[in-house]
Every structure is written in C-alpha cells, then in structure tokens.
Design an enzyme around this catalytic site. Sequence first.
Site, short mmCIF file in Angstrom:
data_model
loop_
_atom_site.label_atom_id
_atom_site.label_comp_id
_atom_site.label_asym_id
_atom_site.label_seq_id
_atom_site.Cartn_x
_atom_site.Cartn_y
_atom_site.Cartn_z
N SER A 115 -2.64 -62.02 44.78
CA SER A 115 -1.71 -63.04 44.12
C SER A 115 -1.36 -64.14 44.82
O SER A 115 -1.42 -64.09 46.08
CB SER A 115 -0.47 -62.06 43.63
N TYR A 135 6.10 -55.83 45.61
CA TYR A 135 5.08 -56.47 45.47
C TYR A 135 4.59 -57.60 46.31
O TYR A 135 3.50 -57.51 46.73
CB TYR A 135 5.27 -57.31 43.94
#
Length: 264
Positions: free
Chosen positions: A142, A155
């Site tokens: 990401s 995350y």
Amino acid sequence: MDQQRTAVVTGADSGIGRATAVRLAEMGMDVGITWNSDQEGAEETAGEVRALGRRAEIEHMDLSLLPEAAAAIDALGDRLGRLDALVNNAGTGTSTPFLDLHHEAVRTVIDIDLIGPFLCSQRAARRMIAQGDGGRIVNVTSVHEHQPRVGAAPYCAAKGGLGLLTQVMALELAEHGINVNAVAPGEIATPMTGNEGADVTEHRRPGVPLGRPGDAREVAAVVAFLVGPDGSYVTGASWPVDGGMLRMGPQAGSHLESDSWRRP
C-alpha cells in the site's frame, strides 16, 4: 517443451486480486485463486480466467487462521502442477484510533497483512527452489507501506513490515532465481474502498496529482510486468501505483477537497 507457467493470486475473488488473475491469464498463465468470504466471487474470477483459455483452480484461505491457512498455496500448486509466481494480495485493515485499538484487532491485521504473506511466500519459494528454474513473488502492500495514515496503526505497521520483508526476501532468494517485489497501491476502486467497478474518471480526487482514484487493472498491469519476462532484472523494489500521491509528501491524501495546492 516449455512448462506451462502458473501463478497463485491470494484474495482474487474481487478487486485488485481479480484484475491480477485475469491479467496473468491474458499473459498465458494458469491461475490459482484463493478466497476467504466470497466463494461466488472466486468462481466468477475463475470463469474469467477460463474464458481466456487458461486453467483456474480455487481454494479457500482464511489468513486469520495461521499457520494452517498457508497450506492453500501447496494445495493449488499441486493441482496446477507447478508454481512460477505468487501474488500476495489478500489483506484487511482498520479505521480505529490508536488509543482505542484492542490486541485481538491488531493481531488479526498483522496476521492477515504480514504473517500470512510471510508463510505463503515460504511455501511458494520452497516449491520454486525444488522446481529449479526460479520464480516471482509480488507482495501487494500500500502507499501506507511508505507513509502513515491516521486510524490505521496496525495496517501501516503490517504493510511497512511487508515492504521490508520484501527486501530481505529479494536478497535471500536471488541466488535461487526468485525475484521479489512489492506493489504499493494508492486509492483504487475496489470493495475495500467502497467503489468497485466505478468509472474512475468520474471521481475527482484533488489530493491526488492525477486527480482520480486508480483502476484495479492499472495495479494488475504493474504486477504483470513484475511477473513477466520484462521484469527479469527487477528485485527488492516497491512500485507505487498511486497517481503520484506519495510525491505530495506531507500534503498527500485522497481526502483533500481543493486543487489549491497546485498553485504556489
């Protein structure tokens, strides 16, 4: 006679995973597909792969159940006959302030987004080494592998860890002819961002230099490059697919509502 090349794409029941599975099939690869909660979606992905004349196999995999879940990689490798590429795409996240996080939620995100890819990659790499002709591993991280996001502590920690794990894997597996890279998407039109199937050109994102979210197929194209012959001398790198968002530095964010940053 050359062996038929095969790939396993985790979390390929929708979004980036589905787009990647289809793109690899377009390249002529047979594809193994894992799914967690959407078997119907996995079957739809398999149908798209088969419509391109390639084999597709599906296998359930819940990366919150470790280490057993990683056995899905070997199951698919057995059914496909070999394994040339692994795309670790399955993932999850949170939107919870740091002080409100509970251990169980943190552990679940870390397991799915970091430990799961670690264990799946071990199984895939061992198969590739036994085959003796190298392979490719691509970890879908990401932009938050590189930059933080408020409310996404586990995350960000997992994706940052996966990015550095990618680099270690690249160094250690290079002698076996296995290339390992990361692809770091920004905001992509997928179920995870709530806008799967949207026409990305119709959604303004002033905080993204290219002015829109990405399409899952744009991420899949970069994965396909890394898995294909043109990516043969690329390893240990992270490839942002984010419309230039990371270049915004401290201004970055798809949440910005104005283009005022474009002028000094």
